[in-house]
Scaffold this motif. Structure first.
Motif, PDB file in Angstrom:
ATOM      1  N   ARG A  13     -18.670  85.983  61.968  1.00 13.51           N
ATOM      2  CA  ARG A  13     -17.741  85.429  60.968  1.00 13.51           C
ATOM      3  C   ARG A  13     -17.820  83.911  60.884  1.00 13.51           C
ATOM      4  N   THR A  17     -19.952  82.384  56.406  1.00 14.76           N
ATOM      5  CA  THR A  17     -18.701  83.096  56.149  1.00 14.76           C
ATOM      6  C   THR A  17     -18.596  83.603  54.720  1.00 14.76           C
ATOM      7  N   GLN A  21     -18.177  87.539  53.550  1.00 16.43           N
ATOM      8  CA  GLN A  21     -16.992  87.957  52.791  1.00 16.43           C
ATOM      9  C   GLN A  21     -17.387  88.592  51.460  1.00 16.43           C
ATOM     10  N   ASP A  26     -13.334  93.945  53.488  1.00 17.53           N
ATOM     11  CA  ASP A  26     -12.498  93.129  54.363  1.00 17.53           C
ATOM     12  C   ASP A  26     -12.412  93.726  55.761  1.00 17.53           C
ATOM     13  N   GLU A  27     -12.282  95.048  55.846  1.00 16.07           N
ATOM     14  CA  GLU A  27     -12.195  95.712  57.152  1.00 16.07           C
ATOM     15  C   GLU A  27     -13.453  95.448  57.985  1.00 16.07           C
ATOM     16  N   PHE A  29     -15.589  92.904  57.579  1.00 13.42           N
ATOM     17  CA  PHE A  29     -15.637  91.471  57.892  1.00 13.42           C
ATOM     18  C   PHE A  29     -14.728  91.168  59.083  1.00 13.42           C
ATOM     19  N   GLN A  30     -13.526  91.730  59.100  1.00 12.62           N
ATOM     20  CA  GLN A  30     -12.579  91.468  60.183  1.00 12.62           C
ATOM     21  C   GLN A  30     -13.042  92.072  61.512  1.00 12.62           C
ATOM     22  N   SER A  31     -13.884  93.096  61.459  1.00 11.06           N
ATOM     23  CA  SER A  31     -14.363  93.712  62.697  1.00 11.06           C
ATOM     24  C   SER A  31     -15.517  92.923  63.316  1.00 11.06           C
ATOM     25  N   SER A  33     -17.177  89.789  65.098  1.00 10.35           N
ATOM     26  CA  SER A  33     -16.786  88.663  65.945  1.00 10.35           C
ATOM     27  C   SER A  33     -17.234  87.353  65.308  1.00 10.35           C
ATOM     28  N   ARG A  34     -16.647  86.259  65.768  1.00  8.95           N
ATOM     29  CA  ARG A  34     -17.073  84.950  65.249  1.00  8.95           C
ATOM     30  C   ARG A  34     -18.552  84.718  65.553  1.00  8.95           C
ATOM     31  N   HIS A  36     -21.240  87.317  66.784  1.00 10.20           N
ATOM     32  CA  HIS A  36     -21.402  88.724  67.133  1.00 10.20           C
ATOM     33  C   HIS A  36     -22.736  89.011  67.826  1.00 10.20           C
ATOM     34  N   ARG A  61     -16.275  93.290  70.878  1.00 13.27           N
ATOM     35  CA  ARG A  61     -16.750  94.174  69.812  1.00 13.27           C
ATOM     36  C   ARG A  61     -18.210  94.520  70.084  1.00 13.27           C
TER      37      ARG A  61
END
Length: 102
Positions: A13, A17, A21, A26-27, A29-31, A33-34, A36, A61
């Motif tokens: 993320r 970014t 996005q 969204d789900e 994207f939120q899963s 990690s910054r 990953h 994650r």
């Protein structure tokens, strides 16, 4: 330049970014990690050829990596759940047909 090594590419993320996005729900994207995982070059050696590896960076994650064609007749989610998890810092050489599951 030709023959230059592939620089490591960190995926998460905190990187590109707006791109993530735009292409992920969204789900999903939120899963992520910054930070990953990272894609990195494997230099050719006497034991083998050059290639590309993925290294997991997230302890919270897990990243699953494996042959996307394996797993039989189950759903995509069932097949993904059967793929082995990489531990943080663990790397795996990528092969044709491999998938990365966040």
């Amino acid at each position: 330049p030709a023959g230059a090594p592939l620089p490591p590419m960190t995926v998460g993320r905190a990187h590109s970014t707006r791109f993530w996005q735009a292409v992920l729900r969204d789900e999903a994207f939120q899963s992520m990690s910054r930070d990953h995982f990272v894609i990195e070059a494997i230099e050719a050696s006497a034991k083998g050829s050059s290639g590309v590896a993925v290294r997991s960076l997230s302890a919270l994650r897990p990243l699953r990596v494996g042959d996307g064609r394996a797993g039989g007749d189950g759903t995509a989610e069932e097949r993904a759940a059967m793929l082995p998890k990489l531990q943080p810092g663990e790397a795996r050489r990528l092969k044709d047909g491999d998938v990365l599951v966040l």
